[in-house]
Scaffold this motif. Structure first.
Motif, PDB file in Angstrom:
ATOM      1  N   THR A  14       0.824  -1.209   0.000  1.00 28.09           N
ATOM      2  CA  THR A  14       0.000   0.000   0.000  1.00 28.09           C
ATOM      3  C   THR A  14       0.858   1.258   0.000  1.00 28.09           C
ATOM      4  O   THR A  14       0.536   2.231  -0.673  1.00 28.09           O
ATOM      5  N   ALA A  15       1.980   1.239   0.755  1.00 30.38           N
ATOM      6  CA  ALA A  15       2.882   2.390   0.751  1.00 30.38           C
ATOM      7  C   ALA A  15       3.473   2.586  -0.641  1.00 30.38           C
ATOM      8  O   ALA A  15       3.628   3.717  -1.104  1.00 30.38           O
ATOM      9  N   SER A  16       3.780   1.490  -1.305  1.00 28.97           N
ATOM     10  CA  SER A  16       4.322   1.585  -2.655  1.00 28.97           C
ATOM     11  C   SER A  16       3.305   2.192  -3.617  1.00 28.97           C
ATOM     12  O   SER A  16       3.654   3.006  -4.468  1.00 28.97           O
ATOM     13  N   THR A  17       2.040   1.806  -3.466  1.00 31.13           N
ATOM     14  CA  THR A  17       0.993   2.390  -4.313  1.00 31.13           C
ATOM     15  C   THR A  17       0.919   3.893  -4.116  1.00 31.13           C
ATOM     16  O   THR A  17       0.854   4.668  -5.082  1.00 31.13           O
ATOM     17  N   VAL A  18       0.933   4.350  -2.869  1.00 30.91           N
ATOM     18  CA  VAL A  18       0.858   5.779  -2.581  1.00 30.91           C
ATOM     19  C   VAL A  18       2.091   6.495  -3.112  1.00 30.91           C
ATOM     20  O   VAL A  18       1.986   7.570  -3.714  1.00 30.91           O
ATOM     21  N   THR A  36      -2.879   9.385 -13.856  1.00 32.61           N
ATOM     22  CA  THR A  36      -2.127   8.176 -13.524  1.00 32.61           C
ATOM     23  C   THR A  36      -2.145   7.913 -12.026  1.00 32.61           C
ATOM     24  O   THR A  36      -2.397   6.788 -11.569  1.00 32.61           O
ATOM     25  N   GLY A  37      -1.866   8.939 -11.257  1.00 28.33           N
ATOM     26  CA  GLY A  37      -1.869   8.777  -9.803  1.00 28.33           C
ATOM     27  C   GLY A  37      -3.226   8.386  -9.275  1.00 28.33           C
ATOM     28  O   GLY A  37      -3.352   7.509  -8.402  1.00 28.33           O
ATOM     29  N   ALA A  38      -4.287   9.028  -9.781  1.00 32.17           N
ATOM     30  CA  ALA A  38      -5.641   8.706  -9.324  1.00 32.17           C
ATOM     31  C   ALA A  38      -6.014   7.274  -9.688  1.00 32.17           C
ATOM     32  O   ALA A  38      -6.683   6.578  -8.910  1.00 32.17           O
ATOM     33  N   SER A  39      -5.602   6.815 -10.855  1.00 32.65           N
ATOM     34  CA  SER A  39      -5.896   5.438 -11.280  1.00 32.65           C
ATOM     35  C   SER A  39      -5.224   4.430 -10.355  1.00 32.65           C
ATOM     36  O   SER A  39      -5.829   3.407  -9.979  1.00 32.65           O
ATOM     37  N   LEU A  40      -3.978   4.695  -9.979  1.00 32.12           N
ATOM     38  CA  LEU A  40      -3.266   3.792  -9.066  1.00 32.12           C
ATOM     39  C   LEU A  40      -3.983   3.703  -7.720  1.00 32.12           C
ATOM     40  O   LEU A  40      -4.162   2.610  -7.160  1.00 32.12           O
ATOM     41  N   LEU A  41      -4.387   4.841  -7.188  1.00 26.48           N
ATOM     42  CA  LEU A  41      -5.054   4.859  -5.884  1.00 26.48           C
ATOM     43  C   LEU A  41      -6.444   4.226  -5.949  1.00 26.48           C
ATOM     44  O   LEU A  41      -6.864   3.531  -5.029  1.00 26.48           O
ATOM     45  N   ASP A  48      -6.044   3.372   1.160  1.00 27.38           N
ATOM     46  CA  ASP A  48      -6.794   4.537   1.650  1.00 27.38           C
ATOM     47  C   ASP A  48      -6.251   5.078   2.973  1.00 27.38           C
ATOM     48  O   ASP A  48      -6.099   6.288   3.145  1.00 27.38           O
ATOM     49  N   ALA A  49      -5.981   4.160   3.919  1.00 25.81           N
ATOM     50  CA  ALA A  49      -5.513   4.613   5.233  1.00 25.81           C
ATOM     51  C   ALA A  49      -4.153   5.286   5.124  1.00 25.81           C
ATOM     52  O   ALA A  49      -3.901   6.324   5.755  1.00 25.81           O
ATOM     53  N   GLU A  50      -3.268   4.704   4.312  1.00 20.71           N
ATOM     54  CA  GLU A  50      -1.949   5.308   4.131  1.00 20.71           C
ATOM     55  C   GLU A  50      -2.063   6.667   3.441  1.00 20.71           C
ATOM     56  O   GLU A  50      -1.351   7.613   3.783  1.00 20.71           O
ATOM     57  N   LEU A  51      -2.973   6.781   2.505  1.00 24.53           N
ATOM     58  CA  LEU A  51      -3.185   8.048   1.797  1.00 24.53           C
ATOM     59  C   LEU A  51      -3.638   9.130   2.769  1.00 24.53           C
ATOM     60  O   LEU A  51      -3.157  10.268   2.717  1.00 24.53           O
ATOM     61  N   ALA A  52      -4.564   8.783   3.663  1.00 26.11           N
ATOM     62  CA  ALA A  52      -5.040   9.752   4.655  1.00 26.11           C
ATOM     63  C   ALA A  52      -3.928  10.128   5.630  1.00 26.11           C
ATOM     64  O   ALA A  52      -3.788  11.301   6.011  1.00 26.11           O
ATOM     65  N   ARG A  53      -3.127   9.130   6.021  1.00 24.92           N
ATOM     66  CA  ARG A  53      -2.033   9.413   6.948  1.00 24.92           C
ATOM     67  C   ARG A  53      -1.038  10.391   6.334  1.00 24.92           C
ATOM     68  O   ARG A  53      -0.558  11.309   7.003  1.00 24.92           O
TER      69      ARG A  53
END
Length: 379
Positions: A14-18, A36-41, A48-53
């Motif tokens: 998940t960290a790699s995705t972010v 591209t970034g939005a598609s990956l997420l 999601d949790a890592e993105l919010a953090r």
């Protein structure tokens, strides 16, 4: 052992995705990078949790660069959309639960965010796009001058006085009679001046001397130049100084805490009164066949700011006797020193577009009707 290894792999994934989404979208201004970034997420629900953090970390970094919650939400409201504003408010509230204790002005800004609704659920791609657009903005915020919270907390007397001032100004905003608005605003300014003198005397006799602080007040388009002049006039009449930051739509007001509170209250009220008076005067102009509204409004507000500043200063000076001048001069010197420390380089700006005679005349007239007339000094 295999369960634990799986957990680590999941966190790494998940960290790699972010990280990959950020590399594509946050450090690239193109729409394709954002997509591209939005598609990956959107494709990785576990991110999601890592993105919010990470978003909370971005907010905490903004605080370290001198920004405050109201500054960020003001900029988001101006540059982006409601969805971004709701997301920003949610991130700020979440980060506040982990933040260090801060002062009453910061707390008031957080309380104001409670009125901002939570962002509505959207499809994953749209939500991810909103998140990345917000993060782009927050990540690129420049460093601002740091603001310190007041050393001496406001006592119950200050709260009661500000409550009375707030009530007077609310009545002035709501009345349809210029003479009543004038009297109410005059009384509010006199109470502010009296309270400022009381605070100065109290601070002078305190074991630990008080020190000036600063706050930021939004100066929003349109006609932001004239609004900045009005705020400057209100600040000077109340022993403060203001520095306008045009790109980020705010002025930093430097002064002692009680005076800062008074400036914020009075500026907000006078802006409301000026807007009401301007709309009324403009309607009369249109009824007479006039169509030029932009130059009329700019000239109206400039004249209003100029004239009302004189009235405010006269009302404030009516509350000061010669024996109090040394104390006030000492405080004004401290304010000037703090201003020059925070802003060692400033420039002056000439008002543009002040060429409408009817607008200037009507603005001056409105200022006269809302004037803060002098009265005998309060005992």
């Amino acid at each position: 052992m295999s369960v634990r290894r799986g957990t680590i792999d999941h966190v790494t994934s998940t960290a790699s995705t972010v990280d990959r989404a950020f590399a594509a979208a946050l450090y690239d201004d193109t729409d394709s990078g954002l997509d591209t970034g939005a598609s990956l997420l959107a494709a990785d629900t576990g991110a999601d949790a890592e993105l919010a953090r990470r978003g909370e970390e971005f907010m905490a970094a903004a605080w370290q660069r001198g920004w405050q919650p109201a500054d960020v939400t003001r900029l988001v409201r101006r540059e982006l959309e409601d969805a971004h504003l709701g997301l920003a408010a949610a991130l700020i509230r979440a980060q506040a639960a982990k933040d260090r204790p801060r002062g009453p002005r910061w707390t008031a800004q957080l309380d104001a965010l409670a009125e901002q609704p939570e962002p509505r659920p959207a499809d994953r791609f749209s939500h991810a796009t909103t998140v990345l657009e917000l993060y782009r903005l927050v990540l690129r915020l420049p460093t601002l001058e740091p603001l310190e919270e007041p050393r001496r907390p406001a006592g119950p007397g200050t709260s009661r006085m500000l409550g009375r001032i707030r009530a007077l100004l609310a009545k002035a905003e709501g009345t349809g009679y210029p003479e009543e608005a004038e009297a109410l605003t005059a009384k509010a300014q006199e109470l502010m001046a009296r309270h400022s003198v009381d605070e100065a005397l109290l601070a002078a006799s305190a074991p630990a001397p008080d020190a000036p602080g600063a706050c930021r007040i939004g100066v929003e388009p349109p006609y932001e130049q004239a609004k900045a002049v009005l705020l400057d006039a209100v600040a000077r009449a109340n022993h403060c100084r203001a520095v306008w930051n045009e790109p980020y739509a705010f002025s930093t007001v430097v002064g002692f805490e009680a005076d800062l509170e008074a400036v914020e209250l009075l500026y907000t009220s006078l802006l409301v009164q000026a807007t009401h008076a301007m709309a009324k005067a403009e309607a009369a102009q249109r009824a007479g066949g006039r169509k030029r509204t932009k130059t009329f409004r700019q000239s109206f507000l400039a004249a209003y700011a100029h004239r009302v500043g004189d009235r405010l200063t006269a009302a404030a000076e009516s509350q000061v006797s010669e024996d109090l001048l040394p104390v006030l001069v000492t405080r004004e010197t401290a304010v000037t020193d703090r201003l020059e420390t925070m802003f060692p380089r400033t420039t002056t700006t000439r008002l543009r577009g002040i060429n409408d005679e009817a607008g200037w005349t009507e603005g001056a007239k409105a200022a006269d009707e809302a004037q803060v007339r002098s009265r005998p000094r309060l005992p």
